[in-house]
Design an enzyme around this catalytic site. Structure first.
Site, PDB file in Angstrom:
ATOM      1  N   CYS A  74       0.813  -1.227   0.000  1.00 48.10           N
ATOM      2  CA  CYS A  74       0.000   0.000   0.000  1.00 48.10           C
ATOM      3  C   CYS A  74       0.842   1.272   0.000  1.00 48.10           C
ATOM      4  O   CYS A  74       0.376   2.320  -0.429  1.00 48.10           O
ATOM      5  CB  CYS A  74      -0.953   0.005   1.187  1.00 48.10           C
ATOM      6  SG  CYS A  74      -2.058  -1.413   1.158  1.00 48.10           S
ATOM      7  N   HIS A  83      -3.794   6.990   1.195  1.00 49.61           N
ATOM      8  CA  HIS A  83      -4.080   5.679   0.601  1.00 49.61           C
ATOM      9  C   HIS A  83      -5.509   5.309   0.981  1.00 49.61           C
ATOM     10  O   HIS A  83      -5.907   5.461   2.141  1.00 49.61           O
ATOM     11  CB  HIS A  83      -3.090   4.649   1.147  1.00 49.61           C
ATOM     12  CG  HIS A  83      -3.526   3.237   0.930  1.00 49.61           C
ATOM     13  ND1 HIS A  83      -3.876   2.749  -0.311  1.00 49.61           N
ATOM     14  CD2 HIS A  83      -3.698   2.200   1.808  1.00 49.61           C
ATOM     15  CE1 HIS A  83      -4.232   1.482  -0.183  1.00 49.61           C
ATOM     16  NE2 HIS A  83      -4.132   1.130   1.079  1.00 49.61           N
ATOM     17  N   ASN A  86     -10.120  -0.611  -2.305  1.00 49.14           N
ATOM     18  CA  ASN A  86      -8.711  -0.408  -1.973  1.00 49.14           C
ATOM     19  C   ASN A  86      -7.883  -0.995  -3.114  1.00 49.14           C
ATOM     20  O   ASN A  86      -7.925  -2.204  -3.355  1.00 49.14           O
ATOM     21  CB  ASN A  86      -8.428  -1.116  -0.640  1.00 49.14           C
ATOM     22  CG  ASN A  86      -6.979  -1.029  -0.197  1.00 49.14           C
ATOM     23  OD1 ASN A  86      -6.075  -0.867  -1.012  1.00 49.14           O
ATOM     24  ND2 ASN A  86      -6.743  -1.174   1.087  1.00 49.14           N
TER      25      ASN A  86
HETATM   26  C1  LIG Z   1     -11.740  -5.649   8.155  1.00 47.00           C
HETATM   27  C2  LIG Z   1     -12.653  -4.789   9.009  1.00 47.00           C
HETATM   28  C3  LIG Z   1     -13.571  -3.984   8.094  1.00 47.00           C
HETATM   29  C4  LIG Z   1     -13.482  -5.709   9.887  1.00 47.00           C
HETATM   30  O1  LIG Z   1     -14.313  -4.908  10.704  1.00 47.00           O
HETATM   31  P1  LIG Z   1     -14.578  -5.290  12.235  1.00 47.00           P
HETATM   32  O2  LIG Z   1     -15.639  -4.381  12.713  1.00 47.00           O
HETATM   33  O3  LIG Z   1     -13.273  -5.294  12.899  1.00 47.00           O
HETATM   34  O4  LIG Z   1     -15.183  -6.708  12.070  1.00 47.00           O
HETATM   35  P2  LIG Z   1     -14.716  -8.046  12.738  1.00 47.00           P
HETATM   36  O5  LIG Z   1     -13.402  -8.469  12.169  1.00 47.00           O
HETATM   37  O6  LIG Z   1     -14.836  -7.897  14.205  1.00 47.00           O
HETATM   38  O7  LIG Z   1     -15.813  -8.993  12.204  1.00 47.00           O
HETATM   39  C5  LIG Z   1     -17.161  -8.803  12.583  1.00 47.00           C
HETATM   40  C6  LIG Z   1     -17.968  -9.936  12.000  1.00 47.00           C
HETATM   41  O8  LIG Z   1     -18.180  -9.676  10.611  1.00 47.00           O
HETATM   42  C7  LIG Z   1     -17.876 -10.861   9.876  1.00 47.00           C
HETATM   43  N1  LIG Z   1     -17.426 -10.491   8.528  1.00 47.00           N
HETATM   44  C8  LIG Z   1     -16.175 -10.333   8.081  1.00 47.00           C
HETATM   45  N2  LIG Z   1     -16.206  -9.997   6.789  1.00 47.00           N
HETATM   46  C9  LIG Z   1     -17.489  -9.898   6.428  1.00 47.00           C
HETATM   47  C10 LIG Z   1     -18.155  -9.587   5.231  1.00 47.00           C
HETATM   48  N3  LIG Z   1     -17.500  -9.265   4.115  1.00 47.00           N
HETATM   49  N4  LIG Z   1     -19.499  -9.590   5.233  1.00 47.00           N
HETATM   50  C11 LIG Z   1     -20.197  -9.889   6.335  1.00 47.00           C
HETATM   51  N5  LIG Z   1     -19.630 -10.214   7.494  1.00 47.00           N
HETATM   52  C12 LIG Z   1     -18.278 -10.218   7.542  1.00 47.00           C
HETATM   53  C13 LIG Z   1     -16.821 -11.548  10.680  1.00 47.00           C
HETATM   54  O9  LIG Z   1     -16.789 -12.912  10.352  1.00 47.00           O
HETATM   55  C14 LIG Z   1     -17.296 -11.293  12.099  1.00 47.00           C
HETATM   56  O10 LIG Z   1     -18.287 -12.226  12.396  1.00 47.00           O
HETATM   57  P3  LIG Z   1     -18.389 -12.852  13.896  1.00 47.00           P
HETATM   58  O11 LIG Z   1     -18.615 -11.672  14.787  1.00 47.00           O
HETATM   59  O12 LIG Z   1     -19.541 -13.772  13.782  1.00 47.00           O
HETATM   60  O13 LIG Z   1     -17.068 -13.527  14.118  1.00 47.00           O
HETATM   61  C15 LIG Z   1     -11.890  -3.840   9.955  1.00 47.00           C
HETATM   62  O14 LIG Z   1     -11.141  -4.567  10.876  1.00 47.00           O
HETATM   63  C16 LIG Z   1     -11.005  -2.920   9.212  1.00 47.00           C
HETATM   64  O15 LIG Z   1     -11.457  -1.969   8.613  1.00 47.00           O
HETATM   65  N6  LIG Z   1      -9.660  -3.171   9.214  1.00 47.00           N
HETATM   66  C17 LIG Z   1      -8.730  -2.482   8.373  1.00 47.00           C
HETATM   67  C18 LIG Z   1      -8.696  -3.200   7.070  1.00 47.00           C
HETATM   68  C19 LIG Z   1      -7.990  -2.431   6.013  1.00 47.00           C
HETATM   69  O16 LIG Z   1      -8.117  -1.249   5.913  1.00 47.00           O
HETATM   70  N7  LIG Z   1      -7.246  -3.143   5.200  1.00 47.00           N
HETATM   71  C20 LIG Z   1      -6.525  -2.560   4.158  1.00 47.00           C
HETATM   72  C21 LIG Z   1      -5.162  -2.319   4.631  1.00 47.00           C
HETATM   73  S1  LIG Z   1      -4.202  -1.469   3.502  1.00 47.00           S
END
Ligand SMILES: CC(C)(COP(=O)(O)OP(=O)(O)OC[C@H]1O[C@@H](n2cnc3c(N)ncnc32)[C@H](O)[C@@H]1OP(=O)(O)O)[C@@H](O)C(=O)NCCC(=O)NCCS
Length: 330
Positions: free
Chosen positions: A113, A257, A287
């Site tokens: 990234c 980014h 992204n």
């Molecule tokens: C990835 C991200 C969106 C997940 O959000 P979160 O609120 O932390 O969600 P969690 O990981 O706690 O997951 C919540 C639930 O949603 C579920 N889930 C994950 N992806 C899902 C999707 N695409 N659709 C529906 N549910 C989903 C998970 O399985 C979890 O279920 P559970 O509670 O039954 O275990 C968040 O952590 C984030 O924004 N991280 C940064 C990611 C990023 O920017 N990456 C790029 C880096 S350059």
């Protein structure tokens, strides 16, 4: 020492739009979950046969033309991507070949990234030192061919999209253009956002067992990425401002980014900037890793969001972990 500035920008987005609704037909997810957690409404996917170098070339042609140059004027090119057309060699040599450039140097950068900002810093140094006059910098990715579109991969696959962006860096008077670059890494978090296979640590580098174990798909610890990103973005932006004797109030716009809308909103809050001063287009493209900053920069430049004299801060955070910023007097 002379300065270095961005002379032209370009972007390439594949025409195929993939909406959140389309993703719900492939995996157990909802449009609301994706929008609420990431801000993404749609992304672009390439048609089969398109590699990262194809998107890079398309964006580069525009950037070179806008710079008032031709491919023959480019003396060095840098290609940032994690999705090179081939495992070996990198994508840069394909740009040299496809654009009919002379046998110029082609450097590949793979800091994910932050790849574009790392690449831009090399161009800045080469131009400021007089080593080269015109350097092409590309960030392009084809993610779609590497995503797990089943429910098992939903946390990662809803986030990423394909695209390319490019800039041409050339000489300027000192104090105009790229003022400084700031680059960081912290490898103890390498495995929080990674793709394990193919791996040189095992023989063969890729096997049926690895595919069965899904080790060729990206793994992301979303919480860890989020927590580090919201700290490192403001930190590296403050670092850039301090290095130039400036403060947040001097900024015209921050172009981060496009990792996740919630990360950008947290960055705006941490900096005390109104959301409008932290650019976002993630709802359209998702992204696009190394491509996201040059795509966003091109949109800002061509849509009048940045004008001559503006103070622009580019910033990125991602796999590695790595993070970086570039402060530019436009
Ligand atoms: C990835 C991200 C969106 C997940 O959000 P979160 O609120 O932390 O969600 P969690 O990981 O706690 O997951 C919540 C639930 O949603 C579920 N889930 C994950 N992806 C899902 C999707 N695409 N659709 C529906 N549910 C989903 C998970 O399985 C979890 O279920 P559970 O509670 O039954 O275990 C968040 O952590 C984030 O924004 N991280 C940064 C990611 C990023 O920017 N990456 C790029 C880096 S350059």
């Amino acid at each position: 020492m002379r300065g270095a500035r961005i002379l032209g920008t370009g972007r390439a987005l594949p025409p195929r739009v993939v909406t959140n609704a389309e993703l719900t037909t492939m995996m157990d997810t909802t449009e609301e979950w994706i929008v609420q957690r990431t801000g993404i409404r749609e992304r672009r996917f390439v048609e089969p046969g398109t590699g990262a170098s194809d998107l890079g070339v398309e964006a580069a042609r525009v950037a070179i033309e806008r710079a008032g140059l031709t491919p023959k004027d480019i003396q060095f090119l840098i290609f940032a991507t994690l999705s090179s057309d081939l495992f070996i060699p990198g994508a840069g040599v394909f740009v040299q070949e496809k654009m009919g450039m002379d046998t110029i140097g082609a450097l590949d950068v793979r800091t994910q990234c932050t790849g574009f900002l790392y690449a831009l810093s090399v161009a800045e140094a080469y131009v400021k030192s007089g080593f080269h006059d015109y350097v092409l910098v590309i960030g392009a990715e084809v993610h779609s061919t590497g995503l797990d579109m089943s429910t098992a991969g939903r946390d990662v696959s809803v986030i990423f999209g394909d695209g390319g962006g490019a800039v041409v860096v050339g000489p300027s008077e000192a104090g105009v253009g790229i003022l400084s670059s700031h680059l960081h890494s912290e490898g103890k978090y390498a495995r929080e956002l990674m793709t394990e296979a193919p791996t040189s640590a095992e023989s063969p580098r890729i096997s049926k067992e690895m595919l069965d174990d899904r080790r060729h798909f990206a793994f992301m610890n979303g919480r860890a990425v989020f927590n580090h990103a919201v700290r490192r973005f403001p930190e590296v932006i403050h670092e850039a401002l301090a290095a130039n004797g400036m403060t947040v109030s001097d900024l015209s716009i921050v172009i981060p980014h496009q990792a996740n809308l919630r990360i950008s909103q947290a960055v705006a809050k941490a900096l005390g900037l109104p959301p409008g001063k932290v650019f976002s287009n993630i709802e359209k493209y998702g992204n696009t890793t190394a491509a996201s900053v040059p795509i966003a920069l091109d949109e800002c430049a061509t849509e009048g969001r940045i004008r001559a004299g503006d103070l622009v801060c580019l910033a990125a955070f991602g796999s590695g972990f790595t993070w970086a910023s570039s402060l530019i007097r436009w």
